[in-house]
Design a protein around this motif. Structure first.
Motif, PDB file in Angstrom:
ATOM      1  N   MET A 191      32.578 -16.308 -18.700  1.00  0.00           N
ATOM      2  CA  MET A 191      32.708 -17.893 -18.116  1.00  0.00           C
ATOM      3  C   MET A 191      33.826 -17.664 -16.935  1.00  0.00           C
ATOM      4  N   ILE A 192      34.622 -17.213 -17.382  1.00  0.00           N
ATOM      5  CA  ILE A 192      35.945 -17.004 -16.171  1.00  0.00           C
ATOM      6  C   ILE A 192      35.386 -16.312 -14.916  1.00  0.00           C
ATOM      7  N   ALA A 194      31.988 -15.986 -13.907  1.00  0.00           N
ATOM      8  CA  ALA A 194      31.094 -16.940 -13.433  1.00  0.00           C
ATOM      9  C   ALA A 194      31.524 -17.917 -12.799  1.00  0.00           C
ATOM     10  N   GLN A 195      32.616 -18.604 -13.205  1.00  0.00           N
ATOM     11  CA  GLN A 195      33.231 -19.596 -12.547  1.00  0.00           C
ATOM     12  C   GLN A 195      33.954 -19.246 -11.115  1.00  0.00           C
ATOM     13  N   THR A 196      34.804 -18.113 -11.349  1.00  0.00           N
ATOM     14  CA  THR A 196      35.523 -17.723  -9.958  1.00  0.00           C
ATOM     15  C   THR A 196      34.680 -16.529  -9.048  1.00  0.00           C
ATOM     16  N   GLY A 200      26.783 -17.282 -12.660  1.00  0.00           N
ATOM     17  CA  GLY A 200      26.295 -18.370 -13.635  1.00  0.00           C
ATOM     18  C   GLY A 200      26.264 -17.898 -15.042  1.00  0.00           C
TER      19      GLY A 200
END
Length: 272
Positions: A191-192, A194-196, A200
Motif C-alpha cells: 500500500m505504501i 502503491a501510494q508513493t 494501485g
C-alpha cells in the motif's frame, strides 16, 4: 536462564547480523551494475556450497568446485545478451551436480534435491539481478522490504501470539499467526509503494503473493534440512545459521517474480 530469556535469547545476534547484511545489501543495490551482479552471484555460489555440504556429507569436500561453477554461471548469465542461452547457463550447474554429487544418505534423492534447488537458487539470483537492472532501485527495495517485513512480522507475531502450527511436519516453529502477520505486513508495504510510486491495488496483491512465496521458500529449505537431519545450513551468520537459512524466503519471492514476468511478457495465448 528463564523461559522468557531463552525465548528471546537469539534476538541480539539476529539483529546485529541483520543490520550488517542489510547495510551490505543496500549498498550493492544502490550501486547497481557490477556490484549487485557480484554480490548476488557470490551469495548464490555460497548457498550452493551450503547445499552441497548438507547433501554430500563426508564427500562434500570433493564437490567444492560446484559452488564456484554455479556462481560463475550466474555472473556470466547476468551479462549474456542472448536470451536463448541464459536458461541453459543457469541450469548447467544443476545437471553437472546431478551427475557428479555423491551422498551416503539416499544418494539419488540427494542428487535430485541438488538439481532442483540449485536451479531455484540460480534462477532466483538471476531474477534479483534482472529486477535491479531492468526496473531500478525502487522496485528492488520494494522486494527487499516485502521479504524483510514478512519475516520480521512473522517472527514477532509467532513468538508473541503462538497458536496452531502452519506446517509442523516440515517447519515446527512456523505458526499461522506469524504467517498471517507476514501477509498483513507485506500488504502494508504494498500500500505504501502503491501510494508513493504507483501501481494501485495490483501492487498490494503482488506484495501479498510475494510474501506467501517467501514463506514457501522458507518451508522448502526447512524440508531439505529435515531430510538431511541438520538444524542450520551452515554457521556463517550468527543468530541466523547460513545464507540459505536467511535468504530462503528471498529465493522463493524472486522465483515468483521471474515467473510472473515471464507470463506477462509471454501470455499463454502467445505460446500455443
Amino acid at each position: 536462564m528463564s523461559a522468557a530469556a531463552s525465548k528471546w535469547g537469539d534476538l541480539g545476534p539476529r539483529v546485529l547480523s541483520a543490520i550488517i547484511m542489510l547495510a551490505i545489501g543496500v549498498a550493492a543495490v544502490w550501486a547497481g551494475g557490477l556490484w549487485i551482479h557480484l554480490l548476488v552471484s557470490t551469495a548464490c555460489g555460497m548457498m550452493v556450497w551450503e547445499l552441497t555440504r548438507m547433501l554430500a556429507g563426508t564427500d562434500g569436500q570433493k564437490s567444492l568446485w560446484l559452488p564456484l561453477v554455479s556462481g560463475a554461471a550466474l555472473f556470466v548469465a547476468s551479462y549474456t545478451p542472448i536470451d536463448t542461452i541464459i536458461l541453459p547457463l543457469l541450469l548447467a550447474p544443476s545437471l553437472v551436480g546431478f551427475s557428479q554429487l555423491k551422498s551416503a544418505n539416499r544418494p539419488f534423492a540427494g542428487r535430485r534435491i541438488f538439481m532442483f534447488y540449485t536451479a531455484v537458487i540460480l534462477i532466483a539470483g538471476f531474477s534479483l539481478i534482472a529486477l535491479r537492472d531492468d526496473f531500478g532501485i525502487i522496485w528492488m527495495l520494494w522486494l527487499l522490504l516485502v521479504v524483510i517485513v514478512t519475516d520480521v512480522a512473522g517472527y514477532f507475531a509467532g513468538k508473541m501470539l503462538g497458536g496452531p502450527k502452519f506446517w509442523p511436519r516440515v517447519s515446527p516453529k512456523k505458526t499461522w499467526s506469524g504467517t498471517a502477520a507476514g501477509w498483513v505486513g507485506a500488504a502494508v508495504v504494498g500500500m505504501i509503494f502503491a501510494q508513493t510510486v504507483g501501481g494501485g491495488g495490483m501492487v498490494v496483491l503482488i506484495s501479498v503473493a510475494v510474501a506467501l512465496a517467501s514463506q514457501l521458500g522458507d518451508i522448502a529449505e526447512s524440508a531439505i534440512k529435515r531430510h538431511v537431519g541438520v538444524k542450520d545450513s551452515s554457521n556463517l551468520i550468527p543468530g541466523h545459521g547460513g545464507l540459505l537459512d536467511r535468504f530462503d524466503g528471498m529465493l522463493g519471492a524472486a522465483l515468483l517474480l521471474i515467473i510472473v514476468e515471464f507470463f506477462v511478457a509471454f501470455p499463454p495465448n502467445t505460446l500455443g
